[in-house]
Design a protein around this motif. Structure first.
Motif, PDB file in Angstrom:
ATOM      1  N   PHE A  18       0.826  -1.209   0.000  1.00 44.11           N
ATOM      2  CA  PHE A  18       0.000   0.000   0.000  1.00 44.11           C
ATOM      3  C   PHE A  18       0.858   1.256   0.000  1.00 44.11           C
ATOM      4  O   PHE A  18       1.857   1.317   0.717  1.00 44.11           O
ATOM      5  CB  PHE A  18      -0.889  -0.036   1.254  1.00 44.11           C
ATOM      6  N   ARG A  51      11.179   0.130  -1.085  1.00 43.45           N
ATOM      7  CA  ARG A  51      10.525  -0.886  -0.251  1.00 43.45           C
ATOM      8  C   ARG A  51      10.282  -2.163  -1.071  1.00 43.45           C
ATOM      9  O   ARG A  51      10.578  -3.269  -0.620  1.00 43.45           O
ATOM     10  CB  ARG A  51       9.179  -0.353   0.269  1.00 43.45           C
ATOM     11  N   GLY A 182     -10.455   1.523   3.138  1.00 46.60           N
ATOM     12  CA  GLY A 182      -9.781   0.538   3.974  1.00 46.60           C
ATOM     13  C   GLY A 182     -10.081  -0.902   3.623  1.00 46.60           C
ATOM     14  O   GLY A 182      -9.684  -1.811   4.337  1.00 46.60           O
ATOM     15  N   SER A 184      -9.480  -4.291   1.364  1.00 43.45           N
ATOM     16  CA  SER A 184      -8.295  -4.795   0.669  1.00 43.45           C
ATOM     17  C   SER A 184      -8.614  -5.781  -0.436  1.00 43.45           C
ATOM     18  O   SER A 184      -7.809  -6.008  -1.321  1.00 43.45           O
ATOM     19  CB  SER A 184      -7.320  -5.431   1.673  1.00 43.45           C
TER      20      SER A 184
ATOM     21  N   ARG B  15     -10.895 -11.184   5.963  1.00 39.51           N
ATOM     22  CA  ARG B  15     -10.707  -9.875   5.348  1.00 39.51           C
ATOM     23  C   ARG B  15      -9.826  -8.996   6.217  1.00 39.51           C
ATOM     24  O   ARG B  15     -10.048  -8.888   7.422  1.00 39.51           O
ATOM     25  CB  ARG B  15     -12.064  -9.152   5.135  1.00 39.51           C
ATOM     26  N   GLN B  16      -8.868  -8.380   5.564  1.00 40.77           N
ATOM     27  CA  GLN B  16      -7.989  -7.413   6.230  1.00 40.77           C
ATOM     28  C   GLN B  16      -8.519  -6.023   5.908  1.00 40.77           C
ATOM     29  O   GLN B  16      -8.698  -5.688   4.744  1.00 40.77           O
ATOM     30  CB  GLN B  16      -6.574  -7.579   5.696  1.00 40.77           C
ATOM     31  N   LEU B  17      -8.762  -5.214   6.940  1.00 43.66           N
ATOM     32  CA  LEU B  17      -9.340  -3.882   6.759  1.00 43.66           C
ATOM     33  C   LEU B  17      -8.402  -2.846   7.365  1.00 43.66           C
ATOM     34  O   LEU B  17      -7.695  -3.140   8.328  1.00 43.66           O
ATOM     35  CB  LEU B  17     -10.712  -3.826   7.453  1.00 43.66           C
ATOM     36  N   PHE B  18      -8.393  -1.624   6.829  1.00 36.52           N
ATOM     37  CA  PHE B  18      -7.385  -0.638   7.203  1.00 36.52           C
ATOM     38  C   PHE B  18      -8.033   0.663   7.643  1.00 36.52           C
ATOM     39  O   PHE B  18      -8.968   1.137   7.017  1.00 36.52           O
ATOM     40  CB  PHE B  18      -6.477  -0.389   5.988  1.00 36.52           C
ATOM     41  N   LYS B  20      -6.867   4.464   8.086  1.00 35.88           N
ATOM     42  CA  LYS B  20      -5.721   5.200   7.584  1.00 35.88           C
ATOM     43  C   LYS B  20      -5.112   6.168   8.597  1.00 35.88           C
ATOM     44  O   LYS B  20      -3.889   6.319   8.636  1.00 35.88           O
ATOM     45  CB  LYS B  20      -6.168   5.979   6.340  1.00 35.88           C
ATOM     46  N   ASP B  21      -5.918   6.839   9.411  1.00 36.88           N
ATOM     47  CA  ASP B  21      -5.374   7.843  10.337  1.00 36.88           C
ATOM     48  C   ASP B  21      -4.398   7.227  11.335  1.00 36.88           C
ATOM     49  O   ASP B  21      -3.366   7.799  11.646  1.00 36.88           O
ATOM     50  CB  ASP B  21      -6.496   8.547  11.110  1.00 36.88           C
ATOM     51  N   SER B  23      -3.251   4.053  10.893  1.00 36.81           N
ATOM     52  CA  SER B  23      -2.611   2.922  10.200  1.00 36.81           C
ATOM     53  C   SER B  23      -2.894   1.581  10.889  1.00 36.81           C
ATOM     54  O   SER B  23      -2.018   0.741  11.019  1.00 36.81           O
ATOM     55  CB  SER B  23      -1.102   3.141  10.087  1.00 36.81           C
ATOM     56  N   ARG B  51     -18.421   0.941   8.626  1.00 39.51           N
ATOM     57  CA  ARG B  51     -17.926   0.173   7.475  1.00 39.51           C
ATOM     58  C   ARG B  51     -17.910  -1.319   7.801  1.00 39.51           C
ATOM     59  O   ARG B  51     -18.369  -2.148   7.002  1.00 39.51           O
ATOM     60  CB  ARG B  51     -16.498   0.629   7.121  1.00 39.51           C
ATOM     61  N   LEU B  55     -20.150  -4.433   6.082  1.00 36.21           N
ATOM     62  CA  LEU B  55     -19.497  -5.572   5.434  1.00 36.21           C
ATOM     63  C   LEU B  55     -19.993  -6.892   6.028  1.00 36.21           C
ATOM     64  O   LEU B  55     -20.316  -7.839   5.298  1.00 36.21           O
ATOM     65  CB  LEU B  55     -17.975  -5.451   5.574  1.00 36.21           C
ATOM     66  N   LYS B 181       4.447   1.206   6.614  1.00 35.54           N
ATOM     67  CA  LYS B 181       5.231   1.193   5.379  1.00 35.54           C
ATOM     68  C   LYS B 181       4.465   0.596   4.208  1.00 35.54           C
ATOM     69  O   LYS B 181       4.985   0.496   3.103  1.00 35.54           O
ATOM     70  CB  LYS B 181       6.521   0.397   5.609  1.00 35.54           C
ATOM     71  N   GLY B 182       3.237   0.154   4.455  1.00 36.07           N
ATOM     72  CA  GLY B 182       2.434  -0.384   3.370  1.00 36.07           C
ATOM     73  C   GLY B 182       2.506  -1.885   3.202  1.00 36.07           C
ATOM     74  O   GLY B 182       1.984  -2.414   2.230  1.00 36.07           O
ATOM     75  N   PHE B 183       3.115  -2.584   4.154  1.00 37.33           N
ATOM     76  CA  PHE B 183       3.076  -4.047   4.108  1.00 37.33           C
ATOM     77  C   PHE B 183       1.733  -4.527   4.660  1.00 37.33           C
ATOM     78  O   PHE B 183       1.132  -3.868   5.508  1.00 37.33           O
ATOM     79  CB  PHE B 183       4.192  -4.654   4.964  1.00 37.33           C
ATOM     80  N   SER B 184       1.299  -5.686   4.204  1.00 32.37           N
ATOM     81  CA  SER B 184       0.025  -6.202   4.712  1.00 32.37           C
ATOM     82  C   SER B 184       0.164  -7.544   5.418  1.00 32.37           C
ATOM     83  O   SER B 184      -0.705  -7.925   6.191  1.00 32.37           O
ATOM     84  CB  SER B 184      -1.001  -6.301   3.583  1.00 32.37           C
ATOM     85  N   VAL B 185       1.215  -8.272   5.153  1.00 32.33           N
ATOM     86  CA  VAL B 185       1.371  -9.596   5.751  1.00 32.33           C
ATOM     87  C   VAL B 185       2.837  -9.998   5.669  1.00 32.33           C
ATOM     88  O   VAL B 185       3.577  -9.510   4.819  1.00 32.33           O
ATOM     89  CB  VAL B 185       0.469 -10.640   5.023  1.00 32.33           C
TER      90      VAL B 185
END
Ligand SMILES: [Fe+2]
Ligand SMILES: [Fe+2]
Lengths: 240, 240
Positions: A18, A51, A182, A184, B15-18, B20-21, B23, B51, B55, B181-185
């Motif tokens: 992301f 990255r 949010g 994915s 489901r992975q949900l994010f 943003k404020d 992170s 949200r 879902l 840093k934008g990694f998810s797993v």
């Protein structure tokens, strides 16, 4: 709808990455059963190229392709930087995009990495050259299939150039280029049922789209010209 | 290390949900093969409760638990709001956290949803009551296993209370509460090899941690007291 968690494949390595400023998803795919461990990145972003390169190295992969779903208006592609920093990487975009790249694909083409491949599907609308990349169909390919839709179909938003996408099996996983809420991942079945724009008839849809009053994208004047030449840092093109 | 893409299970919906404020990652898990489709949320955030509820509804799930890995200092948990908006939801946190909740878990406990379950592992350090939730081991449970590590182990960062986590199989998928840093797993194997803090010996690690000079977390004065009582909106506790 709704049963499988994620794609099942013993040979596919998959990572969703992301970039927060533009809310862009970059996808890393690799065939880890192949001796070379060939890998590709879908919609890399210039800011997160380092990255991505570190991750590719740490996982022992060999990056061969930097692929774009379309000419982005909201961020600069990482393709050019990747080409300059990782020898041998080739950039890919659709022929219809009219952008510059090493390789051009057309609907029906296959992009092969090891024994896995992506199929190219035409999904114009957001831009004329928009394509969706779908993982292959076959005994060694991931199940359910995964569709990298770019800006053609966002989760619960966007779209209408959905016909190519909605002809896929309902359990196909939808991986868009952006998400602002949010989410994915979604599935074809879910979007057919709950995407607010796609559940409308054609007339209503046209009205919604005509009245969006979208603000002028802040990055468009920088991003589009840069992305037409594979990112600002296309060292090879500057050398010509 | 590095082969499997994602967990394989025909019955787990994941489901992975994010958010943003802060992170923050919130995780939705459900057993879709069970007639009730029971579901739980790990580390829900107050801002994204609506949200998450939509879902859950769209996917036809029945939310039964709102679970926290620890008392968060950087965002307000969604547990209280979820309890007030979705009848029957129970909040869960570790006993060692000393926070308020409907149910308290201790290391070794199982949290069951349908025929699937999470195991509770003690991973104190970031806070005294930090736990990691790990998907079960067994014929119907997802493979590879998934570990929801909270703030105990971030991808390529944080941690040291890793002993409980690093005794898991190397292909165990690591799902943290945050990523900046934008990694998810990631996987246990990857973190053992590349996490900059975990590859140091104990002395070096202590020095790094003593010299972080972290700024005072901006949300801490609001978030901690609120999270000790399951979020600001714990209607049931106010009624007592
Ligand atoms: Fe875009
Ligand atoms: Fe946190």
């Amino acid at each position: 709808m709704g049963s499988a968690a994620y794609t099942t494949s013993s040979r596919l390595l998959f990572r969703q990455l992301f970039e927060k400023d533009s809310s862009t998803y970059t996808y890393l795919l690799a065939d880890t059963s192949h001796p070379d461990k060939p890998a590709l990145l879908v919609d890399p972003v210039d800011k997160t190229v380092d990255r991505d390169i570190s991750l590719v190295k740490e996982l022992g992969l060999k990056l061969i392709y930097a692929i774009n779903t379309h000419v982005h208006a909201d961020h600069v592609t990482g393709s050019g930087l990747l080409k300059s920093k990782v020898p041998g990487v080739k950039s890919i975009i659709s022929k219809a995009s009219n952008a510059k790249a090493d390789l051009f694909v057309e609907p029906g083409d296959k992009i092969t990495f090891g024994d896995l491949f992506l199929e190219v599907r035409a999904t114009p609308g957001h831009t004329v050259g928009c394509v969706t990349y779908v993982t292959g169909d076959g005994p060694n390919q991931p199940q359910p299939r995964m569709a990298f839709t770019g800006d053609t179909l966002l989760i619960r938003g966007c779209g209408r150039t959905d016909f190519q996408i909605f002809s896929l099996p309902k359990d196909t996983l939808i991986y868009p280029a952006h998400d602002y809420k949010g989410f994915s991942v979604s599935t074809v079945g879910e979007e057919m049922q709950y995407n607010p724009r796609l559940t409308k008839d054609e007339e209503t849809f046209k009205n919604i789209m005509a009245n969006l009053n979208l603000s002028y994208p802040k990055m468009i004047d920088i991003a589009v010209p840069a992305n037409m030449v594979c990112g600002l840092q296309d060292v090879e093109s500057k050398a010509l």
